[in-house]
Design an enzyme around this catalytic site. Structure first.
Site, mmCIF file in Angstrom:
data_model
loop_
_atom_site.group_PDB
_atom_site.id
_atom_site.type_symbol
_atom_site.label_atom_id
_atom_site.label_comp_id
_atom_site.label_asym_id
_atom_site.label_seq_id
_atom_site.Cartn_x
_atom_site.Cartn_y
_atom_site.Cartn_z
ATOM 1 N N LYS A 1 41.675 35.462 30.009
ATOM 2 C CA LYS A 1 42.011 36.636 30.816
ATOM 3 C C LYS A 1 42.121 37.910 29.969
ATOM 4 O O LYS A 1 42.153 37.851 28.734
ATOM 5 C CB LYS A 1 43.312 36.376 31.566
ATOM 6 C CG LYS A 1 43.177 35.262 32.608
ATOM 7 C CD LYS A 1 44.488 35.053 33.344
ATOM 8 C CE LYS A 1 44.359 33.993 34.424
ATOM 9 N NZ LYS A 1 45.618 33.833 35.173
ATOM 10 N N TYR B 1 39.421 34.688 43.639
ATOM 11 C CA TYR B 1 40.797 34.314 43.960
ATOM 12 C C TYR B 1 41.086 34.364 45.465
ATOM 13 O O TYR B 1 42.242 34.451 45.876
ATOM 14 C CB TYR B 1 41.785 35.201 43.195
ATOM 15 C CG TYR B 1 41.844 34.868 41.719
ATOM 16 C CD1 TYR B 1 42.439 33.687 41.282
ATOM 17 C CD2 TYR B 1 41.294 35.713 40.769
ATOM 18 C CE1 TYR B 1 42.491 33.372 39.938
ATOM 19 C CE2 TYR B 1 41.341 35.397 39.413
ATOM 20 C CZ TYR B 1 41.941 34.229 39.007
ATOM 21 O OH TYR B 1 41.991 33.901 37.672
ATOM 22 N N ASN C 1 49.037 35.603 31.786
ATOM 23 C CA ASN C 1 49.230 34.270 31.208
ATOM 24 C C ASN C 1 48.020 33.726 30.460
ATOM 25 O O ASN C 1 47.834 32.520 30.347
ATOM 26 C CB ASN C 1 49.728 33.290 32.274
ATOM 27 C CG ASN C 1 48.727 33.059 33.381
ATOM 28 O OD1 ASN C 1 47.595 33.509 33.332
ATOM 29 N ND2 ASN C 1 49.159 32.331 34.401
ATOM 30 N N HIS D 1 42.827 30.945 32.649
ATOM 31 C CA HIS D 1 42.705 30.262 33.937
ATOM 32 C C HIS D 1 41.922 28.990 33.681
ATOM 33 O O HIS D 1 41.003 28.970 32.869
ATOM 34 C CB HIS D 1 41.927 31.130 34.936
ATOM 35 C CG HIS D 1 41.433 30.364 36.123
ATOM 36 N ND1 HIS D 1 42.176 30.237 37.269
ATOM 37 C CD2 HIS D 1 40.291 29.654 36.323
ATOM 38 C CE1 HIS D 1 41.500 29.484 38.137
ATOM 39 N NE2 HIS D 1 40.350 29.119 37.587
ATOM 40 N N GLU E 1 34.086 26.763 41.242
ATOM 41 C CA GLU E 1 34.336 27.889 40.344
ATOM 42 C C GLU E 1 33.169 28.095 39.383
ATOM 43 O O GLU E 1 32.798 29.237 39.086
ATOM 44 C CB GLU E 1 35.644 27.685 39.586
ATOM 45 C CG GLU E 1 36.856 27.785 40.483
ATOM 46 C CD GLU E 1 38.169 27.616 39.754
ATOM 47 O OE1 GLU E 1 39.195 27.977 40.352
ATOM 48 O OE2 GLU E 1 38.187 27.131 38.592
#
Length: 142
Positions: free
Chosen positions: A11, A51, A114, A117, A128
């Site tokens: 990310k 998402y 965080n 993913h 995905e």
């Protein structure tokens, strides 16, 4: 253990910290192979589409805004039990609860920023992967 594929995204926070190489080293040391990769700046439409499952959740807009805040590194990982192995490498979504030595414990700043993913199951991984890569983009390694 079956050989699987899973999607991983490093990310914007981790890309900005310049730790992509350190994260790749962890994938490789765990026996996962990077069989496709691309760095990109997600558009709002791409982040919203990826998402979409979270669209009705209160954190959706913040998640989209975070994911478009800087470039991301997207890769397909392949190896025995790749989904579970990658999830173990990542650690808990909340880095304060992540086991020491996991990616999130070492590189994430918060539950929102965080670092990574990872797909949560084989079916999700397949969806995905198709979102970001065509079959021609995948290069299985021996």
């Amino acid at each position: 253990m079956p050989v699987e594929r899973t999607l991983s995204i490093i990310k914007p926070d981790a890309v900005a910290k310049n730790v992509v190489g350190q994260i790749y080293t962890r994938f490789e040391q765990a026996g996962l192979k990077v069989i496709a990769a691309r760095m990109m700046q997600l558009s709002a439409a791409q982040a919203e589409g990826f998402y979409a499952v979270h669209r009705e959740r209160p954190f959706f807009r913040d998640l989209v805004n975070f994911m478009i805040s800087g470039p991301v590194m997207i890769q397909v990982l392949e190896g025995p039990d790749a989904v579970a192995k990658n999830r173990a490498l990542m650690g808990s979504t909340d880095p304060k609860k992540a086991e020491p030595g996991t990616i999130r414990a070492d590189f994430a700043d918060s539950i929102d920023a965080n670092a990574v993913h990872g797909s949560d199951g084989a079916d999700t991984a397949a969806e995905e992967i198709r979102f970001f890569f065509s079959g021609l983009d995948l290069c299985p390694r021996a």
